[in-house]
Design a protein around this motif. Structure first.
Motif, PDB file in Angstrom:
ATOM      1  N   PRO A  41       0.812  -1.220   0.000  1.00 26.54           N
ATOM      2  CA  PRO A  41       0.000   0.000   0.000  1.00 26.54           C
ATOM      3  C   PRO A  41       0.851   1.279   0.000  1.00 26.54           C
ATOM      4  CG  PRO A  41      -0.783  -1.545   1.665  1.00 26.54           C
ATOM      5  CD  PRO A  41       0.502  -2.092   1.141  1.00 26.54           C
ATOM      6  N   ASP A  42       2.036   1.253   0.642  1.00 28.15           N
ATOM      7  CA  ASP A  42       2.896   2.442   0.633  1.00 28.15           C
ATOM      8  C   ASP A  42       3.420   2.729  -0.776  1.00 28.15           C
ATOM      9  OD1 ASP A  42       2.631   2.960   3.368  1.00 28.15           O
ATOM     10  OD2 ASP A  42       4.280   1.617   3.874  1.00 28.15           O
ATOM     11  N   CYS A  43       3.651   1.675  -1.556  1.00 30.86           N
ATOM     12  CA  CYS A  43       4.095   1.870  -2.941  1.00 30.86           C
ATOM     13  C   CYS A  43       2.973   2.484  -3.765  1.00 30.86           C
ATOM     14  CB  CYS A  43       4.550   0.549  -3.557  1.00 30.86           C
ATOM     15  SG  CYS A  43       6.099  -0.055  -2.834  1.00 30.86           S
ATOM     16  N   ARG A  44       1.736   2.089  -3.468  1.00 29.05           N
ATOM     17  CA  ARG A  44       0.597   2.704  -4.165  1.00 29.05           C
ATOM     18  C   ARG A  44       0.570   4.204  -3.860  1.00 29.05           C
ATOM     19  NH1 ARG A  44      -4.850   0.151  -2.797  1.00 29.05           N
ATOM     20  NH2 ARG A  44      -4.317   0.945  -0.753  1.00 29.05           N
ATOM     21  N   SER A  45       0.799   4.580  -2.607  1.00 29.72           N
ATOM     22  CA  SER A  45       0.825   6.006  -2.237  1.00 29.72           C
ATOM     23  C   SER A  45       1.928   6.745  -2.971  1.00 29.72           C
ATOM     24  CB  SER A  45       1.057   6.161  -0.735  1.00 29.72           C
ATOM     25  OG  SER A  45       0.129   5.410  -0.005  1.00 29.72           O
ATOM     26  N   ALA A  46       3.040   6.073  -3.240  1.00 34.49           N
ATOM     27  CA  ALA A  46       4.181   6.701  -3.897  1.00 34.49           C
ATOM     28  C   ALA A  46       3.914   7.000  -5.371  1.00 34.49           C
ATOM     29  CB  ALA A  46       5.411   5.809  -3.768  1.00 34.49           C
ATOM     30  N   LEU A  47       2.907   6.351  -5.958  1.00 33.68           N
ATOM     31  CA  LEU A  47       2.617   6.539  -7.384  1.00 33.68           C
ATOM     32  C   LEU A  47       2.399   8.007  -7.743  1.00 33.68           C
ATOM     33  CD1 LEU A  47       0.177   3.779  -8.690  1.00 33.68           C
ATOM     34  CD2 LEU A  47       2.486   4.301  -9.469  1.00 33.68           C
ATOM     35  N   GLU A  48       1.686   8.723  -6.885  1.00 37.03           N
ATOM     36  CA  GLU A  48       1.403  10.139  -7.150  1.00 37.03           C
ATOM     37  C   GLU A  48       2.703  10.943  -7.255  1.00 37.03           C
ATOM     38  OE1 GLU A  48      -0.814  13.682  -4.843  1.00 37.03           O
ATOM     39  OE2 GLU A  48      -1.875  11.750  -4.805  1.00 37.03           O
ATOM     40  N   ASP A  49       3.635  10.664  -6.333  1.00 38.35           N
ATOM     41  CA  ASP A  49       4.934  11.341  -6.381  1.00 38.35           C
ATOM     42  C   ASP A  49       5.687  10.993  -7.661  1.00 38.35           C
ATOM     43  OD1 ASP A  49       4.629  12.687  -4.003  1.00 38.35           O
ATOM     44  OD2 ASP A  49       5.724  11.213  -2.809  1.00 38.35           O
ATOM     45  N   LEU A  50       5.663   9.729  -8.050  1.00 41.07           N
ATOM     46  CA  LEU A  50       6.382   9.309  -9.252  1.00 41.07           C
ATOM     47  C   LEU A  50       5.786   9.947 -10.499  1.00 41.07           C
ATOM     48  CD1 LEU A  50       7.029   5.542  -8.437  1.00 41.07           C
ATOM     49  CD2 LEU A  50       8.579   7.490  -8.165  1.00 41.07           C
ATOM     50  N   ARG A  51       4.452  10.048 -10.547  1.00 41.50           N
ATOM     51  CA  ARG A  51       3.803  10.724 -11.690  1.00 41.50           C
ATOM     52  C   ARG A  51       4.215  12.190 -11.739  1.00 41.50           C
ATOM     53  NH1 ARG A  51      -1.322   7.938 -10.008  1.00 41.50           N
ATOM     54  NH2 ARG A  51      -1.427   6.089 -11.301  1.00 41.50           N
ATOM     55  N   ALA A  52       4.250  12.829 -10.580  1.00 41.43           N
ATOM     56  CA  ALA A  52       4.628  14.251 -10.521  1.00 41.43           C
ATOM     57  C   ALA A  52       6.084  14.446 -10.964  1.00 41.43           C
ATOM     58  CB  ALA A  52       4.422  14.795  -9.107  1.00 41.43           C
ATOM     59  N   LEU A  53       6.967  13.551 -10.548  1.00 39.80           N
ATOM     60  CA  LEU A  53       8.373  13.635 -10.950  1.00 39.80           C
ATOM     61  C   LEU A  53       8.509  13.433 -12.458  1.00 39.80           C
ATOM     62  CD1 LEU A  53       9.979  11.619  -8.018  1.00 39.80           C
ATOM     63  CD2 LEU A  53      10.354  14.053  -8.504  1.00 39.80           C
ATOM     64  N   ARG A  54       7.745  12.469 -13.005  1.00 37.95           N
ATOM     65  CA  ARG A  54       7.772  12.230 -14.451  1.00 37.95           C
ATOM     66  C   ARG A  54       7.283  13.461 -15.206  1.00 37.95           C
ATOM     67  NH1 ARG A  54       6.508   6.865 -14.028  1.00 37.95           N
ATOM     68  NH2 ARG A  54       4.292   7.239 -13.971  1.00 37.95           N
ATOM     69  N   ALA A  55       6.208  14.069 -14.683  1.00 31.43           N
ATOM     70  CA  ALA A  55       5.651  15.259 -15.333  1.00 31.43           C
ATOM     71  C   ALA A  55       6.638  16.429 -15.281  1.00 31.43           C
ATOM     72  CB  ALA A  55       4.329  15.646 -14.671  1.00 31.43           C
ATOM     73  N   ARG A  56       7.319  16.578 -14.169  1.00 36.44           N
ATOM     74  CA  ARG A  56       8.235  17.714 -13.999  1.00 36.44           C
ATOM     75  C   ARG A  56       9.513  17.573 -14.832  1.00 36.44           C
ATOM     76  NH1 ARG A  56      10.472  20.577  -8.469  1.00 36.44           N
ATOM     77  NH2 ARG A  56      12.194  21.681  -9.471  1.00 36.44           N
ATOM     78  N   TYR A  57      10.075  16.369 -14.867  1.00 33.63           N
ATOM     79  CA  TYR A  57      11.390  16.200 -15.497  1.00 33.63           C
ATOM     80  C   TYR A  57      11.370  15.515 -16.859  1.00 33.63           C
ATOM     81  CZ  TYR A  57      13.109  17.584 -10.941  1.00 33.63           C
ATOM     82  OH  TYR A  57      13.355  18.279  -9.796  1.00 33.63           O
ATOM     83  N   GLY A  58      10.282  14.831 -17.186  1.00 35.40           N
ATOM     84  CA  GLY A  58      10.231  14.133 -18.476  1.00 35.40           C
ATOM     85  C   GLY A  58      11.408  13.191 -18.642  1.00 35.40           C
ATOM     86  N   ASP A  59      12.056  13.256 -19.797  1.00 36.99           N
ATOM     87  CA  ASP A  59      13.145  12.305 -20.078  1.00 36.99           C
ATOM     88  C   ASP A  59      14.486  12.718 -19.472  1.00 36.99           C
ATOM     89  OD1 ASP A  59      13.798  14.382 -21.769  1.00 36.99           O
ATOM     90  OD2 ASP A  59      13.563  13.218 -23.618  1.00 36.99           O
ATOM     91  N   ARG A  60      14.484  13.793 -18.681  1.00 41.71           N
ATOM     92  CA  ARG A  60      15.719  14.164 -17.968  1.00 41.71           C
ATOM     93  C   ARG A  60      15.900  13.326 -16.703  1.00 41.71           C
ATOM     94  NH1 ARG A  60      15.480  20.001 -16.521  1.00 41.71           N
ATOM     95  NH2 ARG A  60      13.326  19.445 -16.135  1.00 41.71           N
ATOM     96  N   LEU A  61      14.820  12.615 -16.310  1.00 42.44           N
ATOM     97  CA  LEU A  61      14.866  11.738 -15.141  1.00 42.44           C
ATOM     98  C   LEU A  61      14.441  10.341 -15.573  1.00 42.44           C
ATOM     99  CD1 LEU A  61      15.156  11.377 -12.028  1.00 42.44           C
ATOM    100  CD2 LEU A  61      12.708  11.860 -11.883  1.00 42.44           C
TER     101      LEU A  61
END
Length: 171
Positions: free
Chosen positions: A21-41
């Motif tokens: 369940p904690d990994c499910r909570s982390a999904l939002e952060d990972l989506r936000a990081l992907r949106a912010r950095y795109g292919d730079r991350l």
């Protein structure tokens, strides 16, 4: 920054397990990081199935088969969104998600039976243990380990700080 393609992407390893369940909570952060950095991350999902979750090892293999069929991220997100169903139904649920995503379920079922992805999962788990991962999610970036299993609070900001510093160093 004159040319965003000058440096290679910053790598963020995310040790995760699909019944957590904690990994499910982390999904939002990972989506936000992907949106912010795109292919730079470059976000790399690493498997760390925990013994307390009896379907986590099969789920990790299933995620690898989904990746082999070019649907790794959608599959991982779909399974994480429904951790309770995975806990209740086990492997039939993994096939159900594969079917929903239009994957080749016959090949999927065969992959779970023949264990073709076990070595990848084992290697991730061994590397995770070697760098000090004890729970999920755990993030490793630029040699630093950040434990998200205790709390997600402030982790995204910390990761962004590190990524920003590393990207600035490439300019």
């Amino acid at each position: 920054m004159s040319d965003s393609t000058t440096g290679s992407p910053v790598v963020l390893d995310v040790w995760c397990e699909l019944q957590c369940p904690d990994c499910r909570s982390a999904l939002e952060d990972l989506r936000a990081l992907r949106a912010r950095y795109g292919d730079r991350l470059e976000l790399r999902l690493r498997h760390f199935p925990l013994d307390k979750h009896k379907h986590a090892f099969a789920a990790a293999q299933a995620a690898e088969e989904a990746a082999a069929q070019s649907k790794g991220r959608p599959y991982v997100e779909a399974v994480l969104a429904r951790t309770e169903e995975l806990a209740a139904k086990g492997e039939p649920f993994l096939l159900e998600v594969a079917r929903e995503l239009g994957l080749d379920t016959e090949e999927f079922d065969t992959a779970l039976i023949d264990g073709r992805h076990i070595l990848i999962v084992d290697a991730d788990q061994a590397e995770g243990k070697a760098v000090g991962v004890t729970g999920t999610p755990t993030y490793v970036i630029d040699g630093q380990r950040l434990d998200g299993g205790k709390s997600q609070e402030g982790l995204r900001a910390r990761i962004e700080e590190i990524v920003d510093r590393l990207l600035a160093g490439q300019e």
